[in-house]
Structure formats: structure tokens, C-alpha cells
Design a protein around this motif. Sequence first.
Motif, PDB file in Angstrom:
ATOM      1  N   VAL A 270      43.248 -16.230  55.916  1.00 15.31           N
ATOM      2  CA  VAL A 270      43.507 -17.125  57.039  1.00 15.31           C
ATOM      3  C   VAL A 270      44.454 -18.220  56.579  1.00 15.31           C
ATOM      4  CG1 VAL A 270      41.502 -18.601  56.589  1.00 15.31           C
ATOM      5  CG2 VAL A 270      42.385 -18.430  58.894  1.00 15.31           C
ATOM      6  N   ARG A 271      45.311 -18.632  57.467  1.00 13.36           N
ATOM      7  CA  ARG A 271      46.207 -19.759  57.201  1.00 13.36           C
ATOM      8  C   ARG A 271      45.569 -21.004  57.780  1.00 13.36           C
ATOM      9  NH1 ARG A 271      52.064 -19.962  59.491  1.00 13.36           N
ATOM     10  NH2 ARG A 271      50.749 -21.139  60.836  1.00 13.36           N
ATOM     11  N   LEU A 272      45.427 -22.022  56.952  1.00 10.77           N
ATOM     12  CA  LEU A 272      44.857 -23.281  57.427  1.00 10.77           C
ATOM     13  C   LEU A 272      45.997 -24.258  57.647  1.00 10.77           C
ATOM     14  CD1 LEU A 272      41.771 -23.491  55.049  1.00 10.77           C
ATOM     15  CD2 LEU A 272      41.866 -22.662  57.393  1.00 10.77           C
ATOM     16  N   PRO A 273      46.347 -24.514  58.923  1.00 12.41           N
ATOM     17  CA  PRO A 273      47.523 -25.339  59.208  1.00 12.41           C
ATOM     18  C   PRO A 273      47.435 -26.759  58.640  1.00 12.41           C
ATOM     19  CG  PRO A 273      46.447 -24.603  61.242  1.00 12.41           C
ATOM     20  CD  PRO A 273      45.690 -24.025  60.091  1.00 12.41           C
ATOM     21  N   TYR A 274      46.255 -27.303  58.509  1.00  6.91           N
ATOM     22  CA  TYR A 274      46.138 -28.665  58.011  1.00  6.91           C
ATOM     23  C   TYR A 274      46.418 -28.763  56.510  1.00  6.91           C
ATOM     24  CZ  TYR A 274      41.385 -27.271  56.640  1.00  6.91           C
ATOM     25  OH  TYR A 274      40.301 -26.608  56.104  1.00  6.91           O
ATOM     26  N   LEU A 275      46.556 -27.611  55.845  1.00  2.82           N
ATOM     27  CA  LEU A 275      46.877 -27.618  54.411  1.00  2.82           C
ATOM     28  C   LEU A 275      48.372 -27.457  54.147  1.00  2.82           C
ATOM     29  CD1 LEU A 275      44.039 -25.418  52.923  1.00  2.82           C
ATOM     30  CD2 LEU A 275      44.253 -27.881  52.836  1.00  2.82           C
ATOM     31  N   GLU A 276      49.108 -27.081  55.174  1.00  5.14           N
ATOM     32  CA  GLU A 276      50.550 -26.843  54.981  1.00  5.14           C
ATOM     33  C   GLU A 276      51.270 -28.173  54.825  1.00  5.14           C
ATOM     34  OE1 GLU A 276      51.929 -24.241  58.017  1.00  5.14           O
ATOM     35  OE2 GLU A 276      50.582 -22.656  57.390  1.00  5.14           O
ATOM     36  N   GLU A 277      52.268 -28.139  53.979  1.00  6.99           N
ATOM     37  CA  GLU A 277      53.028 -29.360  53.706  1.00  6.99           C
ATOM     38  C   GLU A 277      54.313 -29.390  54.470  1.00  6.99           C
ATOM     39  OE1 GLU A 277      53.136 -30.072  49.465  1.00  6.99           O
ATOM     40  OE2 GLU A 277      51.327 -28.899  49.309  1.00  6.99           O
TER      41      GLU A 277
ATOM     42  N   MET B 250      49.520 -21.760  49.312  1.00  7.91           N
ATOM     43  CA  MET B 250      48.192 -21.762  48.712  1.00  7.91           C
ATOM     44  C   MET B 250      47.330 -20.722  49.422  1.00  7.91           C
ATOM     45  SD  MET B 250      45.534 -24.936  48.156  1.00  7.91           S
ATOM     46  CE  MET B 250      46.817 -25.905  47.442  1.00  7.91           C
ATOM     47  N   LYS B 251      46.599 -19.950  48.677  1.00  6.34           N
ATOM     48  CA  LYS B 251      45.734 -18.897  49.222  1.00  6.34           C
ATOM     49  C   LYS B 251      44.530 -19.524  49.920  1.00  6.34           C
ATOM     50  CE  LYS B 251      44.178 -14.486  48.917  1.00  6.34           C
ATOM     51  NZ  LYS B 251      44.683 -13.633  49.945  1.00  6.34           N
ATOM     52  N   SER B 252      44.154 -18.994  51.081  1.00  9.44           N
ATOM     53  CA  SER B 252      42.950 -19.470  51.769  1.00  9.44           C
ATOM     54  C   SER B 252      42.274 -18.299  52.472  1.00  9.44           C
ATOM     55  CB  SER B 252      43.276 -20.588  52.755  1.00  9.44           C
ATOM     56  OG  SER B 252      44.253 -20.183  53.680  1.00  9.44           O
ATOM     57  N   ILE B 253      40.952 -18.305  52.388  1.00 10.41           N
ATOM     58  CA  ILE B 253      40.162 -17.269  53.048  1.00 10.41           C
ATOM     59  C   ILE B 253      39.032 -17.913  53.839  1.00 10.41           C
ATOM     60  CG2 ILE B 253      40.694 -15.422  51.412  1.00 10.41           C
ATOM     61  CD1 ILE B 253      37.994 -15.953  50.049  1.00 10.41           C
ATOM     62  N   ARG B 254      38.643 -17.215  54.888  1.00 13.19           N
ATOM     63  CA  ARG B 254      37.498 -17.622  55.695  1.00 13.19           C
ATOM     64  C   ARG B 254      36.348 -16.710  55.295  1.00 13.19           C
ATOM     65  NH1 ARG B 254      39.344 -17.847  61.471  1.00 13.19           N
ATOM     66  NH2 ARG B 254      39.803 -15.668  61.108  1.00 13.19           N
ATOM     67  N   VAL B 255      35.198 -17.303  54.977  1.00  8.65           N
ATOM     68  CA  VAL B 255      34.010 -16.555  54.570  1.00  8.65           C
ATOM     69  C   VAL B 255      32.915 -16.917  55.565  1.00  8.65           C
ATOM     70  CG1 VAL B 255      32.370 -16.119  52.706  1.00  8.65           C
ATOM     71  CG2 VAL B 255      34.733 -16.736  52.147  1.00  8.65           C
ATOM     72  N   THR B 256      32.567 -15.955  56.436  1.00 10.19           N
ATOM     73  CA  THR B 256      31.620 -16.265  57.509  1.00 10.19           C
ATOM     74  C   THR B 256      30.729 -15.080  57.843  1.00 10.19           C
ATOM     75  OG1 THR B 256      33.003 -15.502  59.347  1.00 10.19           O
ATOM     76  CG2 THR B 256      33.333 -17.781  58.612  1.00 10.19           C
ATOM     77  N   LYS B 257      29.777 -15.340  58.712  1.00 13.03           N
ATOM     78  CA  LYS B 257      28.886 -14.318  59.249  1.00 13.03           C
ATOM     79  C   LYS B 257      29.518 -13.586  60.434  1.00 13.03           C
ATOM     80  CE  LYS B 257      26.451 -17.403  62.464  1.00 13.03           C
ATOM     81  NZ  LYS B 257      26.372 -16.590  63.671  1.00 13.03           N
ATOM     82  N   TYR B 258      30.701 -14.012  60.839  1.00 16.11           N
ATOM     83  CA  TYR B 258      31.349 -13.501  62.041  1.00 16.11           C
ATOM     84  C   TYR B 258      32.203 -12.270  61.758  1.00 16.11           C
ATOM     85  CZ  TYR B 258      30.001 -18.110  63.714  1.00 16.11           C
ATOM     86  OH  TYR B 258      29.289 -19.224  64.051  1.00 16.11           O
ATOM     87  N   ASN B 259      31.866 -11.156  62.402  1.00 19.24           N
ATOM     88  CA  ASN B 259      32.590  -9.904  62.224  1.00 19.24           C
ATOM     89  C   ASN B 259      33.990 -10.031  62.829  1.00 19.24           C
ATOM     90  OD1 ASN B 259      33.609  -7.271  62.357  1.00 19.24           O
ATOM     91  ND2 ASN B 259      31.580  -6.398  62.660  1.00 19.24           N
ATOM     92  N   PRO B 260      35.035  -9.817  62.027  1.00 19.51           N
ATOM     93  CA  PRO B 260      36.406  -9.962  62.538  1.00 19.51           C
ATOM     94  C   PRO B 260      36.751  -8.977  63.653  1.00 19.51           C
ATOM     95  CG  PRO B 260      36.410  -9.176  60.263  1.00 19.51           C
ATOM     96  CD  PRO B 260      34.994  -9.497  60.612  1.00 19.51           C
ATOM     97  N   GLN B 261      35.961  -7.921  63.822  1.00 17.60           N
ATOM     98  CA  GLN B 261      36.203  -6.996  64.933  1.00 17.60           C
ATOM     99  C   GLN B 261      35.986  -7.674  66.281  1.00 17.60           C
ATOM    100  OE1 GLN B 261      33.658  -3.638  64.101  1.00 17.60           O
ATOM    101  NE2 GLN B 261      35.187  -2.696  62.783  1.00 17.60           N
ATOM    102  N   ASN B 262      35.287  -8.818  66.262  1.00 18.69           N
ATOM    103  CA  ASN B 262      35.020  -9.555  67.499  1.00 18.69           C
ATOM    104  C   ASN B 262      35.977 -10.732  67.690  1.00 18.69           C
ATOM    105  OD1 ASN B 262      32.763  -7.925  68.211  1.00 18.69           O
ATOM    106  ND2 ASN B 262      31.560  -9.013  66.691  1.00 18.69           N
ATOM    107  N   ARG B 263      37.153 -10.657  67.077  1.00 13.06           N
ATOM    108  CA  ARG B 263      38.180 -11.685  67.243  1.00 13.06           C
ATOM    109  C   ARG B 263      39.300 -11.147  68.141  1.00 13.06           C
ATOM    110  NH1 ARG B 263      37.094 -15.920  64.281  1.00 13.06           N
ATOM    111  NH2 ARG B 263      35.838 -15.656  62.402  1.00 13.06           N
ATOM    112  N   ASP B 264      39.883 -12.037  68.928  1.00  8.48           N
ATOM    113  CA  ASP B 264      41.017 -11.626  69.752  1.00  8.48           C
ATOM    114  C   ASP B 264      42.307 -11.701  68.929  1.00  8.48           C
ATOM    115  OD1 ASP B 264      41.843 -14.313  69.713  1.00  8.48           O
ATOM    116  OD2 ASP B 264      41.106 -14.729  71.735  1.00  8.48           O
ATOM    117  N   GLU B 265      43.426 -11.424  69.561  1.00  4.40           N
ATOM    118  CA  GLU B 265      44.706 -11.389  68.850  1.00  4.40           C
ATOM    119  C   GLU B 265      45.107 -12.741  68.262  1.00  4.40           C
ATOM    120  OE1 GLU B 265      45.179 -12.314  73.066  1.00  4.40           O
ATOM    121  OE2 GLU B 265      44.334 -10.546  72.116  1.00  4.40           O
ATOM    122  N   LYS B 266      44.514 -13.827  68.757  1.00  5.34           N
ATOM    123  CA  LYS B 266      44.796 -15.164  68.213  1.00  5.34           C
ATOM    124  C   LYS B 266      43.797 -15.569  67.132  1.00  5.34           C
ATOM    125  CE  LYS B 266      47.004 -16.911  72.362  1.00  5.34           C
ATOM    126  NZ  LYS B 266      46.947 -17.873  73.457  1.00  5.34           N
ATOM    127  N   GLY B 267      42.824 -14.689  66.862  1.00 10.86           N
ATOM    128  CA  GLY B 267      41.842 -14.971  65.819  1.00 10.86           C
ATOM    129  C   GLY B 267      40.601 -15.686  66.325  1.00 10.86           C
TER     130      GLY B 267
END
Length: 161
Positions: A154-161, A1-18
Motif C-alpha cells: 500500500v502507498r501511504l500518501p502522508y509519507l510521501e515527500e 519507502m516500502k509500506s504494507i497494510r497488515v489487517t484482518k480484512y480480506n483484500p478480495q472485499n476491496r473495490d478498485e480504489k482499495g
Amino acid sequence: MKSIRVTKYNPQNRDEKGHYTLVDEWISISDVGKTYHGQIFTMEQYLATEEKYIQAVEVLMQKTSVNHLKLLDLENHSHETALNLSEGKTIPISLIRELVKMILREVVWGRLVAENQFEIHFGWDYYMYFVGESLTDDIIEELRKIDGLYVEDVRLPYLEE
């Protein structure tokens, strides 16, 4: 299932783990009046960001021709009754703006669901997620046009079956 994160947070400020790496960042309406990056965070700034999140929900609804959402997993922190909210209630598009404001302002919490199309999830720290097969490239591109919001796959682990 497709999932996206929509936020005010610039992804350039994320580390390698997100993980978001800027710690001096407002995360809630309760932060209005506090100082971030040497500036007092104002209600006007908060409302401008809140409006972008609401606009993103409206874009998703318009692009999928959805005119109502079901409210699930309701948590009513203030015992608010103005919208007469209850678990499983169908919320018409005319009231979605008010409901999203209430969720972002931490008055209530819940998932918003368009059956067989998409779900909108809200997380801690002003995170919002859109999940579903209806998330087309066209919708994602339209969301990316909202200045000041960032759309990330983004992958949301709580949605995986």
C-alpha cells in the motif's frame, strides 16, 4: 519507502480504489457483544484476532533483530500508567506485547519506531501498517503465513515527500 497494510480484512472485499466494501464488520474492541453476519461477536473472537496482530509485530521485530521500539506521537486516552508511558520512551521487546494490546484496544495510541529500520503505524478501524526499508520479501512471506491476517502493498500518501 516500502509500506504494507497488515489487517484482518480480506483484500478480495476491496473495490478498485482499495476501499473495504463489507459494511457488516467489527472494527474495535467496543464491538464485542454486537451482532455481525448474524452472529454475536465474542471476546474470544476479538482476542484471537488481536493475538494475530501481536504475532505480526513480533515477527517483524524478530526478523529484523530489533529488541526495542521507540513510542512516538503518544496519545494516552485513559491516563494509563502501568507501563509508565511517555513520548519518546524506548519500549523493550518484553513490553511490546502489552503496548500493542493497549493500542489495539484504544487505551493509548502511538507510532512504534525502530530507528533506520521500520515504523509501525495504527489506523482507525483495526488497521495496522508497517513502513520501512527493512521490509524484505522474506519478512512479508513470514507475515503472510499468519492465518487470518492479510498483507497488502500500500502507498501511504502522508509519507510521501
